[in-house]
Design an enzyme around this catalytic site. Structure first.
Site, short mmCIF file in Angstrom:
data_model
loop_
_atom_site.label_atom_id
_atom_site.label_comp_id
_atom_site.label_asym_id
_atom_site.label_seq_id
_atom_site.Cartn_x
_atom_site.Cartn_y
_atom_site.Cartn_z
N ASN A 113 8.92 8.41 -4.71
CA ASN A 113 9.63 7.94 -3.52
C ASN A 113 11.07 8.45 -3.48
O ASN A 113 11.62 8.69 -2.41
CB ASN A 113 9.61 6.41 -3.47
CG ASN A 113 8.23 5.89 -3.14
OD1 ASN A 113 7.50 6.48 -2.36
ND2 ASN A 113 7.84 4.78 -3.76
N HIS A 115 -2.63 8.08 -0.13
CA HIS A 115 -3.10 7.30 -1.26
C HIS A 115 -4.54 7.66 -1.63
O HIS A 115 -5.38 7.79 -0.74
CB HIS A 115 -2.99 5.81 -0.95
CG HIS A 115 -1.59 5.36 -0.70
ND1 HIS A 115 -1.06 5.31 0.57
CD2 HIS A 115 -0.62 4.97 -1.55
CE1 HIS A 115 0.19 4.90 0.49
NE2 HIS A 115 0.49 4.69 -0.78
N SER A 138 3.08 2.55 -5.50
CA SER A 138 1.80 2.24 -4.87
C SER A 138 0.62 2.97 -5.51
O SER A 138 -0.51 2.51 -5.42
CB SER A 138 1.84 2.58 -3.38
OG SER A 138 2.04 3.97 -3.19
N ASP A 190 -4.57 7.86 5.55
CA ASP A 190 -3.14 8.17 5.65
C ASP A 190 -2.79 9.50 4.99
O ASP A 190 -1.68 9.99 5.13
CB ASP A 190 -2.29 7.04 5.08
CG ASP A 190 -2.56 6.76 3.60
OD1 ASP A 190 -3.21 7.59 2.93
OD2 ASP A 190 -2.13 5.69 3.12
#
Length: 235
Positions: free
Chosen positions: A128, A214, A63, A211
């Site tokens: 991740n 990002h 992402s 969040d």
């Protein structure tokens, strides 16, 4: 320079102070070019077409590369593309980021992504894996497999590896070994290394979206500068 985006949109997380879950998805957009030719009516007037000098730089990641939460032209790969334009280099920039991607997922789709040779390959994966506490041996093997595939399909490509970091709550030993595996892979494979992709961005509230994960538009500009400092000499 032409910019094309190959991105999904399921949120990944990264790295410094958060543990994340995935989000929804967005449409994948691709752009391709075709060449056409014409034949002169008189053979004497026909000239061979000049060979194309356009090169391709492909950003391959999760992402962060996909630009979750910002417009495609605000994500760092597009911003790097603008910097390439500013110095008069003729590159097509391809964003092959996929939100939520792990190194195993990256390994599984790399053959499809590299249907055409590339000149520069920027690899940004592993965050991740670290957040999920996956075995570092598997992360290392998957990254190596991606590197090997790039070398097989694009032997002349210059490979850039983007280093990542994870929060200390995974344990000091795991965190340290995770950070070091990027340097080790870069040394082993003679890759160009970006020591930490999110340098001066990760963990800084004003440079990240609500969040806390990002980068904002401003954050992506800093990431683009970090990447540009490393890759400019090899373009």
């Amino acid at each position: 320079m032409k910019f094309s985006r190959l991105a999904g949109s399921v949120m990944s997380g990264w790295l410094l102070l958060s543990v994340v879950t995935g989000c929804g998805s967005s449409d994948t957009k691709t752009e391709s070019t075709t060449e056409t030719s014409t034949t002169a009516t008189k053979p004497a007037d026909t000239k061979p077409a000049a060979a194309s000098t356009k090169k391709t730089i492909l950003f391959y990641g999760n992402s962060l590369t996909a630009g979750y939460g910002v417009e495609p032209n605000q994500a760092f790969p597009a911003l790097v593309g603008k910097k390439i334009d500013s110095v008069g280099l003729d590159y097509t920039v391809v964003n092959a980021g996929l939100s939520g991607e792990t190194t195993a997922g990256g390994k599984s789709r790399i053959g499809w992504v590299l249907r055409k040779p590339v000149d520069v390959f920027v690899l940004e994966l592993g965050g991740n894996d670290g957040l999920r506490g996956l075995p570092l041996s598997a992360t290392r093997q998957n990254l190596q497999a991606i590197i090997d595939t790039v070398r097989a399909k694009s032997p002349e490509a210059k490979i850039v590896l983007a280093g990542m970091q994870i929060p200390p709550n995974m344990g000091t030993v795991y965190t340290k070994e995770f950070r070091e595996l990027y340097r080790q892979l870069a040394d082993k494979n003679k890759l160009v290394l970006i020591p930490f992709l999110l340098e001066n961005v990760g963990g800084i509230q004003k440079l990240n979206q609500p969040d806390g994960i990002h980068p904002t538009v401003a954050g992506h500009r800093i990431v683009a500068n970090t990447v540009w400092r490393v890759i400019q000499p090899i373009l």
